[in-house]
Design a protein around this motif. Structure first.
Motif, PDB file in Angstrom:
ATOM      1  N   GLU A  69      -6.910   7.929   1.192  1.00 27.23           N
ATOM      2  CA  GLU A  69      -6.348   6.918   0.496  1.00 27.23           C
ATOM      3  C   GLU A  69      -6.488   5.731   0.867  1.00 27.23           C
ATOM      4  OE1 GLU A  69      -2.176   6.816  -2.170  1.00 27.23           O
ATOM      5  OE2 GLU A  69      -2.460   8.512  -0.586  1.00 27.23           O
ATOM      6  N   LYS A  70      -6.040   5.297   2.219  1.00 29.42           N
ATOM      7  CA  LYS A  70      -5.922   4.198   2.749  1.00 29.42           C
ATOM      8  C   LYS A  70      -7.579   3.503   2.864  1.00 29.42           C
ATOM      9  CE  LYS A  70      -5.941   3.500   7.018  1.00 29.42           C
ATOM     10  NZ  LYS A  70      -5.762   3.556   8.516  1.00 29.42           N
ATOM     11  N   ASP A  79      -4.844  11.478   3.711  1.00 27.34           N
ATOM     12  CA  ASP A  79      -3.981   9.910   3.926  1.00 27.34           C
ATOM     13  C   ASP A  79      -4.758   8.790   4.151  1.00 27.34           C
ATOM     14  OD1 ASP A  79      -1.706  11.183   2.758  1.00 27.34           O
ATOM     15  OD2 ASP A  79      -0.627  11.399   5.018  1.00 27.34           O
ATOM     16  N   ASN A  93      -3.364  13.812   8.630  1.00 28.44           N
ATOM     17  CA  ASN A  93      -3.900  13.968   7.102  1.00 28.44           C
ATOM     18  C   ASN A  93      -4.870  13.377   6.835  1.00 28.44           C
ATOM     19  OD1 ASN A  93      -4.066  14.771   4.495  1.00 28.44           O
ATOM     20  ND2 ASN A  93      -1.832  14.756   3.953  1.00 28.44           N
ATOM     21  N   ASP A  98     -10.432  11.073  -4.080  1.00 29.08           N
ATOM     22  CA  ASP A  98      -9.873  12.565  -3.410  1.00 29.08           C
ATOM     23  C   ASP A  98     -11.049  13.548  -3.389  1.00 29.08           C
ATOM     24  OD1 ASP A  98      -7.477  11.432  -3.136  1.00 29.08           O
ATOM     25  OD2 ASP A  98      -6.317  12.473  -4.915  1.00 29.08           O
TER      26      ASP A  98
END
Length: 201
Positions: free
Chosen positions: A156-157, A153, A150, A162
């Motif tokens: 985000e890390k 994900d 993903n 977004d």
């Protein structure tokens, strides 16, 4: 019309019978022909003629020769088109018996990994703006080729917003998709020209 003239006319008008129904089928066969480990760089080894053992017979012809011929035509393409096509058709994973605690019994093949990582470098140079962190680009490309990862994900890390991650992912996918599309078109023309594609006539 004499028998000789009839045969001569048919021979002159007939197209080659070919071997593959499409360039897509040809590259699938070639990329999956051998599951051997590569001592050299996979992307370098894959371009070597005759690097494949005998196995699949195609209309009485040796599969090794056919794989070599497909790769020879791939070698004529734009390099990045070739890499995108290989990434799309290479076996993505293989059994792993390393017995490490983190091992799940499978690992990414070196050929797929190298193709994806090279494409990640290419899109960084080809696109005006993409995240400087290679990990995100790799995640997007792996997802595009069917891996269960993903990218959001990963974004985000890496603290990539977004909306920016979605925009960059769309641009990366478009770049790779165009490479594949143009490469497949060019390969189809080449394989048809040299008589490796089945005639629809």
């Amino acid at each position: 019309m004499t028998e000789y003239n009839t045969i001569h006319k048919v021979t002159m008008n007939a197209r080659h019978e070919g071997i593959f129904s499409s360039a897509d089928e040809a590259i699938t066969f070639a990329c999956n022909y051998s599951s051997q480990q590569y001592a050299l760089s996979p992307m370098a080894k894959i371009m070597q003629r005759g690097a494949y053992g005998s196995g699949r017979g195609l209309v009485g012809l040796d599969g090794a020769g056919q794989a070599g011929m497909v790769f020879a035509e791939l070698d004529r393409l734009d390099y990045w088109q070739m890499v995108a096509l290989v990434a799309g058709k290479a076996i993505r994973s293989e059994r792993c018996d390393c017995t490490r605690a983190c091992c799940r019994g499978w690992k990414m093949t070196e050929l797929f990994r190298e193709a994806v990582f090279q494409l990640a470098d290419h899109v960084a140079a080809a696109l005006p703006v993409v995240p400087p962190v290679k990990e995100f680009r790799v995640a997007v490309i792996m997802k595009y080729f069917g891996e269960k990862v993903n990218p959001m994900d990963v974004a985000e890390k890496l603290e990539i917003p977004d909306h920016a991650a979605e925009r960059h992912a769309t641009a990366i996918r478009k770049c790779v998709r165009e490479l594949k599309k143009n490469g497949l078109t060019a390969l189809n023309e080449r394989l048809d020209e040299i008589g490796m594609l089945l005639s629809n006539v």
